[in-house]
Design a protein around this motif. Structure first.
Motif: not given
Length: 778
Positions: A722-739
């Motif tokens: 949620k923090q990454l989705l709110s504060t960055t423009d990264e792809k959702i697929s990249d965010i899923s791998e980061q978490v």
């Protein structure tokens, strides 16, 4: 590396040349390819992406304006606005005036695109609600507003009169939406003025890049625009280019002053009007860094060729070093002459490997001879309760690893006890017990393998043998078991001249219950008559005939009681001790026997206290617990005494020592989770790291933290996402791998935890931020 490896090592020379080519040539090829082909391809792809982006944003802008038009149209049916306002005295009838004011104010706040909302009442007293009541006295203002009534289209867009478009302290568009509402003898005009900042922001989103321009126009009237291009002379030429296009919407490449631009245009239908949008994005400025980068790659590749030779030499030596060590380890240098190094090194290793493989096969064959011993050791551990902490699934895997391939197995335990050794008059003497055991074991095993599909023999080295029978769910019948017992008895009688006691136990389908049926057989064989005669004891039949009465003790429940104490499951212990007493009473009628059973249980519990590092005197302060237990005459009072006077003092001491250690272990696990939540982690992995089992760690974790391990990990990962989705423009697929999630699973678990998908959550957060910005701007 000796010089001889360059002169004679074929593998070394080949790797040197290959690595040299790998480190130098591809860089120059890639740089040239990017330079010659990349720019044009990227320019084409960017144009397509630009067109898709503009179309998507245009749809968004159109939906925003369409929503505004629908809202205004619906207000034409508001009774407050359609009533005859000419009959209202706005000064005296304050409540009606207040309602009109509230209606206009609610309209003004209903949509972020609205900068200001007005209601003009063409009655005897010309009035403008803005949204406050404002009687008109200026003739110029009245004439400008009166001109709005001349248009008979009902709802339409137009340039606003000067009296509405030039308010102090607020920058607005001179453009708005007009709704003529006839009402009795008066005419009402609902006027909505667009918010310039919001419209400009929506128009700006038509251009995906910081440079370039975007316009929103009606015919020749500019509604909103963003422009970072310093030269404005291109506008007329660009307008002519757009007119040349035959389609109402599309895109094309436009060149101006030596730079290429991607132009996307289109139309959107408005109420009684047509608007056009234009987006201009610079291509040359975007592609230019790629061209420069390709030239740099070529330059670096050429200049680094000499450095590649040095790196290649070092890398080749590193690559060849393991091979050299392997050849030394295989003693190839000592076994082969130097001249043989002209042969490929792998051929030499292959020859040596075959030699070692033959030796390995011989060792493997020897190992296979020890498999029965390994099986026997596993069963000894299982039957003695040393594998209690393993799950049913883990035990099944271990059994398959030892070669027991049975689906849905069932288990039966048979004990065979030899007696009468002291009366042997045949070939064996009393001192030759080992020979007797060897012969008897082979005879019994051969007969069991003929009768059953899977069996495992266990030699207890006291002239007794255990046979674990493993079959499918449909077991051998009682008749076949009795037949096997008679065959074994007859064979031992004839070959060894010994008597046999065969004890047949219960059946079970669970591996974890094998210790239970083993204990029953172990204690059940004591039912034999104390004489040297052949006997068969079929425990299920004995229990039916009540022959166990008078010597019964619930050993199985005792084991579970001790295990529950080890696992600190005091709630289970109270239930188990009740079962213990009920079963003991059901099989023993005399008080003395029941008391002896309770004393035996307490003595077993004292042994568990000693193993935990305490002394009974320390736990009970020297009190005679046995005497205290003997004073009770009722089962309920015995159970209460056992729980309060025996179990509770020990648990208090044990928990006092363990609480600090458990909290410290959980804090270590939480710290590890915080560091590695993005990796593939599990409860079992952390249990191994802190030298405990998963069950204990799971229970301790929930007691200390308040939630279980997987819920804590999921909450942590979702919060990070949620923090990454709110504060960055990264792809959702990249965010899923980061978490630490796969993309497909991430969408499901995020929606389950938050209630919306990741993309919906991001869009909601951005809309909230935009609303906050709009409110702050007002």
């Amino acid at each position: 590396m000796n010089k001889k490896f360059w002169l004679q090592g074929n593998y070394f020379r080949r790797n040197f040349i290959i690595i040299l080519l790998i480190t130098s040539i591809p860089g120059m090829i890639i740089g040239g390819a990017i330079y010659w082909f990349g720019a044009e391809k990227i320019e084409h792809e960017l144009q397509i992406l630009h067109q898709k982006h503009v179309n998507q944003q245009a749809k968004h802008l159109n939906s925003q304006l369409q929503e505004l038009e629908v809202n205004i149209a619906h207000l034409g049916f508001d009774p407050e606005l359609t009533s005859d306002l000419n009959e209202i005295n706005f000064i005296k009838e304050f409540s009606k005036t207040h309602n009109l004011t509230q209606s206009v104010f609610m309209l003004q706040e209903s949509n972020p695109l609205i900068a200001k909302a007005y209601l003009y009442v063409d009655a005897e007293q010309k009035t403008l609600f803005n949204p406050e009541y404002n009687p008109l006295t200026n003739m110029k203002e009245t004439e400008q507003l009166q001109s709005l009534l001349s248009n008979k289209r009902g709802i339409y867009w137009r340039e606003l009169p000067e009296t509405l478009s030039k308010e102090k302290g607020k920058s607005s568009l001179e453009f708005g939406l007009i709704h003529n509402i006839p009402s009795g003898q008066s005419n009402n005009v609902l006027i909505v003025k667009l918010e310039s900042n919001k419209i400009t922001q929506l128009v700006k989103e038509l251009n995906p890049y910081n440079e370039g321009a975007a316009f929103l126009v009606e015919n020749d009237h500019l509604i909103a625009a963003t422009n970072s291009m310093k030269d404005f002379r291109y506008e007329q030429d660009l307008h002519a280019k757009i007119l040349e296009q035959k389609e109402p919407r599309g895109s094309f490449m436009y060149e101006w002053n030596g730079s290429n631009y991607s132009v996307s245009f289109g139309e959107m239908k408005r109420v009684n009007a047509e608007w056009s949008y234009i987006s201009i994005s610079p291509m040359t400025a975007i592609v230019k860094p790629i061209i420069v980068l390709s030239k740099i790659i070529i330059l670096i590749s050429v200049s680094g060729f000499i450095l590649s030779i040095i790196i290649t030499w070092v890398a080749t030596r590193k690559i060849y070093s393991p091979l050299e060590k392997l050849m030394k380890a295989l003693s190839i240098f000592e076994d082969k002459k130097s001249s043989t190094m002209k042969t490929n090194e792998f051929k030499l290793i292959e020859d040596k490997w075959h030699e070692l493989a033959e030796n390995s096969q011989q060792l493997q064959n020897q190992l296979l001879t020890h498999i029965p011993a390994l099986k026997n050791g596993f069963l000894m551990q299982l039957t003695q309760g040393h594998l209690e902490e393993y799950s049913e699934r883990d035990l099944y895997k271990r059994m398959k690893g030892y070669g027991w391939e049975i689906e849905n197995p069932s288990f039966l335990f048979i004990d065979i006890q030899l007696t009468g050794v002291q009366h042997i008059k045949g070939s064996f003497s009393q001192s030759e017990d080992s020979i007797i055991s060897f012969v008897a074991s082979n005879v019994i095993k051969e007969l069991a393998e003929e009768q059953f599909v899977h069996i495992q023999m266990m030699d207890f080295h006291d002239l007794s043998f255990g046979i674990l029978i493993i079959e499918e769910k449909r077991f051998s019948t009682n008749e076949s078991l009795m037949q096997f017992a008679n065959i074994v008895t007859q064979a031992i009688n004839e070959i060894l001249n010994l008597q046999v006691t065969v004890t047949i136990g219960d059946r079970t389908s669970k591996i974890k219950e094998i210790p239970t049926i083993y204990e029953k057989v172990k204690h059940g064989k004591r039912l034999r008559y104390f004489n040297d005669k052949n006997q068969v004891i079929h425990l299920p039949e004995e229990e039916k005939s009540n022959l166990l009465k008078g010597i019964y003790y619930p050993f199985t429940i005792e084991k579970k009681l001790i295990q529950s104490i080890r696992m600190e499951q005091t709630e289970d212990f109270e239930e188990l001790i009740q079962k213990f007493m009920l079963e003991l009473i059901a099989n023993e009628s005399k008080e003395i026997n029941i008391q002896q059973g309770v004393i035996h249980l307490f003595n077993s519990f004292q042994g568990e206290i000693m193993q935990s590092g305490f002394h009974p005197l320390e736990i009970y302060d020297g009190e005679d617990i046995i005497q205290k237990l003997m004073q009770h005459r009722e089962p309920s009072s015995i159970i209460h005494c056992f729980m309060e006077d025996v179990i509770r003092p020990f648990m208090i001491k044990l928990q006092g020592r363990q609480n600090h250690e458990r909290k410290k272990l959980v804090e270590q696990v939480i710290a590890k989770i915080q560091e590695s939540y993005m990796e593939d982690i599990s409860l079992e992995m952390y249990a191994d790291q802190i030298n405990t089992n998963p069950y204990t760690l799971s229970k301790t974790f929930k007691e200390i933290v308040g939630i279980n391990f997987i819920d804590y990990l999921t909450d942590l990962r979702i919060e990070k996402a949620k923090q990454l989705l709110s504060t960055t423009d990264e792809k959702i697929s990249d965010i899923s791998e980061q978490v630490g999630y796969r993309h497909s699973y991430f969408n499901r678990i995020f929606k389950k935890q938050v209630g919306v998908t990741p993309s919906q959550y991001r869009q909601t957060q951005r809309m909230n931020e935009m609303q906050k910005s709009t409110i702050a701007g007002k």
